[in-house]
Scaffold this motif. Structure first.
Motif, short mmCIF file in Angstrom:
data_model
loop_
_atom_site.label_atom_id
_atom_site.label_comp_id
_atom_site.label_asym_id
_atom_site.label_seq_id
_atom_site.Cartn_x
_atom_site.Cartn_y
_atom_site.Cartn_z
N GLY A 77 26.30 8.67 -14.29
CA GLY A 77 25.18 9.17 -13.49
C GLY A 77 25.10 10.68 -13.57
N LEU A 78 23.90 11.19 -13.77
CA LEU A 78 23.64 12.63 -13.82
C LEU A 78 22.69 12.97 -12.68
CD1 LEU A 78 22.94 12.99 -17.65
CD2 LEU A 78 25.10 13.39 -16.48
N VAL A 79 23.01 14.05 -11.97
CA VAL A 79 22.16 14.44 -10.85
C VAL A 79 22.05 15.96 -10.82
CG1 VAL A 79 24.10 14.47 -9.23
CG2 VAL A 79 21.79 14.25 -8.37
N VAL A 80 20.87 16.45 -10.47
CA VAL A 80 20.63 17.86 -10.24
C VAL A 80 19.65 17.97 -9.08
CG1 VAL A 80 18.72 18.05 -11.89
CG2 VAL A 80 20.03 20.09 -11.29
N GLY A 81 19.89 18.92 -8.19
CA GLY A 81 19.03 19.05 -7.01
C GLY A 81 18.91 20.49 -6.55
N ASP A 82 17.98 20.72 -5.66
CA ASP A 82 17.69 22.07 -5.16
C ASP A 82 17.27 21.96 -3.69
OD1 ASP A 82 17.02 24.65 -4.69
OD2 ASP A 82 15.44 24.79 -6.19
N GLY A 105 18.78 17.41 -20.93
CA GLY A 105 18.95 18.59 -20.10
C GLY A 105 18.33 18.41 -18.73
N LEU A 106 19.11 18.63 -17.68
CA LEU A 106 18.63 18.62 -16.30
C LEU A 106 18.80 20.03 -15.75
CD1 LEU A 106 19.43 15.59 -16.94
CD2 LEU A 106 19.76 15.32 -14.50
N TYR A 107 17.86 20.53 -14.97
CA TYR A 107 17.85 21.94 -14.57
C TYR A 107 17.10 22.08 -13.24
CZ TYR A 107 13.31 21.19 -16.68
OH TYR A 107 12.08 20.67 -16.98
N THR A 108 17.21 23.27 -12.66
CA THR A 108 16.43 23.60 -11.47
C THR A 108 15.31 24.57 -11.85
OG1 THR A 108 17.99 25.36 -10.92
CG2 THR A 108 18.33 23.22 -9.89
N ASP A 109 14.33 24.71 -10.98
CA ASP A 109 13.15 25.49 -11.34
C ASP A 109 13.44 26.97 -11.51
OD1 ASP A 109 13.64 26.12 -8.73
OD2 ASP A 109 11.68 25.51 -7.96
N GLY A 110 14.56 27.45 -10.99
CA GLY A 110 14.90 28.86 -11.19
C GLY A 110 15.09 29.22 -12.65
N LEU A 111 15.42 28.23 -13.50
CA LEU A 111 15.59 28.49 -14.92
C LEU A 111 14.25 28.73 -15.61
CD1 LEU A 111 17.59 28.56 -17.31
CD2 LEU A 111 17.20 26.11 -17.59
N LEU A 112 13.19 28.14 -15.08
CA LEU A 112 11.87 28.24 -15.73
C LEU A 112 11.03 29.37 -15.18
CD1 LEU A 112 10.92 24.45 -15.92
CD2 LEU A 112 12.23 25.82 -17.55
N LEU A 159 22.38 21.51 -16.54
CA LEU A 159 23.33 20.46 -16.89
C LEU A 159 22.88 19.84 -18.20
CD1 LEU A 159 25.76 18.65 -16.13
CD2 LEU A 159 24.15 17.19 -14.88
N LEU A 160 23.75 19.94 -19.22
CA LEU A 160 23.45 19.40 -20.54
C LEU A 160 24.38 18.22 -20.83
CD1 LEU A 160 23.02 22.66 -22.69
CD2 LEU A 160 21.26 21.29 -21.54
N ALA A 161 23.83 17.20 -21.48
CA ALA A 161 24.61 16.00 -21.83
C ALA A 161 24.25 15.57 -23.24
CB ALA A 161 24.34 14.88 -20.84
N ARG A 162 25.26 15.43 -24.10
CA ARG A 162 25.07 14.89 -25.46
C ARG A 162 25.47 13.43 -25.43
NH1 ARG A 162 22.71 17.63 -29.49
NH2 ARG A 162 24.14 19.41 -29.24
N THR A 163 24.53 12.54 -25.68
CA THR A 163 24.76 11.10 -25.50
C THR A 163 25.51 10.52 -26.68
OG1 THR A 163 22.64 10.50 -26.52
CG2 THR A 163 22.66 10.93 -24.14
N HIS A 164 26.36 9.54 -26.35
CA HIS A 164 27.06 8.73 -27.37
C HIS A 164 26.81 7.26 -27.05
CE1 HIS A 164 28.91 12.38 -28.72
NE2 HIS A 164 29.56 12.57 -27.57
#
Length: 822
Positions: free
Chosen positions: A501-506, A636-643, A691-696
């Protein structure tokens, strides 16, 4: 000749200072409506009108100026109240000539049925003359300096006061011009004003200027001058007279007030202690001092930002450690200083007042005696610098704010020859007090910011792992100090069945509250994820939690009164679950930006997910979407501060993010760092989380699965297949326990559930055994008694496995177990 009204022996001619005399003054009786009822012979002599020309007519035509009804009405009210009135009024004579008279109106009285007023008038003429002795005493002993200059602006006469102001004897002034005598008094400007008076005949009043005089050549003085022309009998200008007042005290008070006000806008403009200390030093040089140092207590500058509380009797040590924080000098490089900025200095006050910081008043040394050292050690570097650079006057002011000791500010003069005085001490105290407030504000902010950052870092994950399903990396950039700590968070949560599970929040807002709320939401997501909830259901439960937190916040702020609305603790969130067996990723978002996907070929896309409402609104549904990811895809999961960079353009930010992620990189850690540094080169008011994830994907030789018939006899075949698979995988040591686990789970599914029943083994970081069926009823772990014949199956499964659980699917449920691989 009788004494004048002022009680002196000065003879006074008839004038307005005498009592009005009805026998000689022009007198008239005027009715309340302005009609003249009586007219005397002196009135005829004054204005030229005979009685028959005036009596019975309006008195308004006698005025030589425009009528003023408001003034007339106010005079009438005063006279009706039993008081008289007097003043200067212009009247018009019969020949049209205007004459200025002293006019007196009596209290009103009744003449038959009419209300009347008695009006007396006297022409205004030369009012008084004085004797020579009085004039000489007034001119010579007046506190105002006075002089008479001829048309060539040469001194003709001056009084003693002006001689004392300038410090130049009278004999040296007479016959000379101001520019010849006082070149430092802005004499050219004064002469220009006097020429203007001679040319126009218009006086110049209250011209202020600053200069010096020979009487006190090292101290600035302020003066106020007035100039007016002198005329003879035929109205010819014969010279100019000027009057001078020393307004140094008033000017200095005004300058001090201006400096204090300027200090309020120049010192303490930021929440930075070191910068505020330097602003104090820069402000004072050269306005006030030639050399300034600001030393703060080491405890104030520490991360904890603790000062010394004033109610304490003494400092904890006799010589507390201080650090040079601000310094400025009129000499480049501050050669007078023994310590440089950032150096530690011992508290060594002048002159040896150990308790100066806590209870002492400012130390004031108006004149430093070079022969007497200020500090104990006569040969100390400080005493040497005092003598070397001619430091001759000193003020030391303790820095205290809100009952807290902060440090010490020292002001010294060298090139400025004027020593400090008592007014300078008051100014130094006021300026230092304002700077101390700024430093204390910065100290409090720094302490709170440090606590918030510490709390935030403790709540974020310290290590992330995606197991064999994916390679993960993260990068977190806190907001700048002005923006405050934010509530951005991310997490990677291992799930059953080799899923991740991947999660990102603000969390909306900044500060400790946002950081604490972030920690509560992160814990809640981990708990809900352990229940194997689908992404949309997880967000729904999280939304309920935020609503409860909002209600708690609202109840905590209230006083028991009925409230119609609640405080919304807004937050956004994106939750994704990746399955490495099916290579599919299920996602749902609550008002959060969509994820970015980069294929192994470098193609960038943003999956179209239902936006969903932000957390905390309640009553709205969340929707999940599922996409297939090729192996080695980048998620890639991110928050709006990056954009939202400097241009605050979301679409442009998404484009830049995709371009940055598609660039080749040695590792995910390096890629995440370079992307954030590229998109956010300087700290922004909002946090940034990436948060970056390379899938396998799990290969076919890592997965084994079979359908099991709803027949108790099929349990033995299932056990045999499990043993053969584990032997093929080289895990024979786990065969016995896995056989027992699979047997119990398959038996329970056949006995208590409905088909189809499916058995699956997964080999990645752990060995997973899953049994799925079509029933939605979850099993319950029981502790069987010694007399029970059953009820021990799940208890044995729990004892033999590392962990176990149940997850629901659209077609039923799956009971899973995990075992550590030796």
């Amino acid at each position: 000749m009788s004494p004048g009204r002022n009680g002196s022996d000065v003879p006074l001619s008839a004038g307005p200072r005498d009592l009005f005399d009805a026998s000689s003054d022009a007198t008239a009786v005027v009715r309340a409506d302005g009609l003249v009822l009586g007219w005397t012979r002196p009135a005829e002599a004054l204005l030229g009108y005979r009685a028959r020309e005036v009596v019975g007519d309006s008195a308004a035509r006698l005025l030589g100026m425009r009528g003023d009804p408001v003034r007339v009405a106010s005079v009438a009210v005063r006279c009706r109240a039993g008081m008289g009135w007097s003043g200067l009024v212009l009247l018009r004579r019969r020949n049209g000539e205007r004459v200025e008279v002293d006019l007196r109106v009596s209290a009103s009285f009744r003449l038959g049925p009419d209300e009347c007023f008695l009006i007396s008038a006297r022409e205004r003429k030369q009012q008084w003359t004085v004797g020579q002795s009085v004039l000489d005493g007034f001119l010579t002993r007046s506190p105002v300096g006075m002089a008479v200059l001829d048309v060539q602006l040469r001194y003709v006469w001056l009084n003693d006061t002006l001689e004392r102001f300038g410090g130049v004897p009278r004999e040296q002034r007479l016959g000379q011009r101001v520019t010849d005598i006082l070149p430092g008094m802005d004499a050219s400007t004064l002469e220009a004003l006097m020429r203007k008076v001679l040319l126009t005949g218009i006086p110049v009043l209250d011209h202020e200027y600053v200069g010096w005089s020979w009487a006190d050549p090292y101290r600035q003085r302020a003066y106020s001058c007035s100039f007016f022309p002198l005329v003879d009998a035929d109205q010819s200008v014969t010279g100019v007279c000027y009057m001078v007042m020393d307004i140094t005290e008033r000017w200095k008070a005004r300058q001090l007030l201006m400096l204090v006000n300027e200090a309020g806008t120049s010192v303490g403009r930021t929440l930075d202690m070191a910068r505020t200390a330097q602003e104090l030093a820069d402000f004072a040089v050269p306005r006030f001092a030639d050399f300034v140092v600001v030393d703060l207590l080491e405890s104030v500058l520490s991360a904890q930002g603790q000062g010394v509380w004033l109610p304490e009797a003494e400092l904890s040590v006799a010589r507390p450690l201080m650090r040079r924080t601000g310094m400025s000098s009129v000499r480049e490089g501050c050669p007078e200083a023994v310590a440089r900025i950032g150096d530690t200095v011992d508290f060594d006050p002048v002159p040896r007042q150990a308790n100066l910081l806590v209870h002492g008043e400012p130390i004031f040394v108006p004149v430093i005696d070079p022969a007497t050292p200020l500090w104990d050690d006569e040969e100390s570097d400080r005493n040497t610098r005092v003598r070397e650079f001619g430091l001759h006057s000193l003020i030391c002011v303790p820095m205290r704010a809100r009952n807290t000791v902060l440090g010490l500010a020292t002001f010294m003069r060298s090139q400025n020859p004027v020593p400090f005085d008592a007014d300078d001490v008051l100014l130094a105290r006021e300026v230092v007090a304002r700077a101390a407030l700024g430093i204390d504000n910065a100290r409090r902010f720094s302490r709170e910011h440090t606590a918030a950052v510490t709390l935030q870092h403790s709540l974020l994950p310290h290590a992330l792992t995606g197991g064999t399903a994916m390679e993960v990396a993260s990068f977190y950039l806190p907001a700048n100090a002005a923006g405050g700590v934010g509530g951005d968070w991310f997490d990677v949560i291992p799930l059953s069945g080799a899923r991740v599970g991947l999660v990102v929040g603000d969390v909306v807002g900044h500060g400790i509250t946002a950081a604490a709320t972030m920690g509560r939401l992160r814990t809640a997501v981990q708990t809900l994820a352990d229940m194997d909830l689908p992404p949309d259901e997880l967000l729904a439960h999280l939304d309920d939690l935020v609503l409860r937190l909002s209600e708690e916040e609202d109840d905590g702020d209230g006083d028991g009164a009925d409230r119609t609305s609640t405080t919304v603790l807004g937050a956004t969130c994106l939750y994704a679950v990746y399955d490495p067996v099916a290579r599919r990723c299920a996602m749902a978002r609550a008002g959060h930006p969509p994820p970015v996907v980069v294929t192994p070929e470098g193609e960038v896309s943003y999956p179209e997910l239902p936006a969903g409402p932000p957390l905390g609104l309640g009553g709205l549904a969340f929707e999940a979407a599922e996409i297939e990811l090729a192996e080695n895809s980048l998620l890639g999961l991110y928050t709006d501060g990056l954009l939202l960079g400097a241009d605050r353009d979301m679409e442009l930010g998404m484009t830049r993010l995709g371009e940055s992620l598609s660039q080749p990189s040695e590792s995910l850690e390096a890629l995440s760092s370079s992307v954030v540094r590229h998109l956010v080169p300087v700290p922004q008011p909002d946090d940034v989380a990436l948060l970056l994830a390379r899938t396998h994907a799990l290969s076919p030789d890592q997965v084994a699965e079979w359908d099991v018939p709803l027949d108790p006899a099929a349990v033995g075949d299932a056990r045999a297949r499990v043993i053969r698979t584990l032997e093929d995988w080289g895990l024979a040591e786990l065969a016995v326990t896995t056989e027992l686990i699979a047997s119990e789970l398959v038996t329970n599914a056949i006995r208590y559930a409905s088909g189809p029943v499916r058995l699956r083994l997964l080999r990645n970081g752990r060995l997973t055994c899953e049994v799925g069926d079509a029933s939605s009823t979850s099993p319950r772990l029981r502790h069987a008694r010694s007399t029970d014949e059953g009820g021990r199956g799940l208890f044995l499964v729990a004892q033999l496995s590392h962990r176990w659980g149940t997850r629901h699917t659209s077609g039923g449920k799956i009971i899973w177990t995990e075992q550590e691989i030796p």
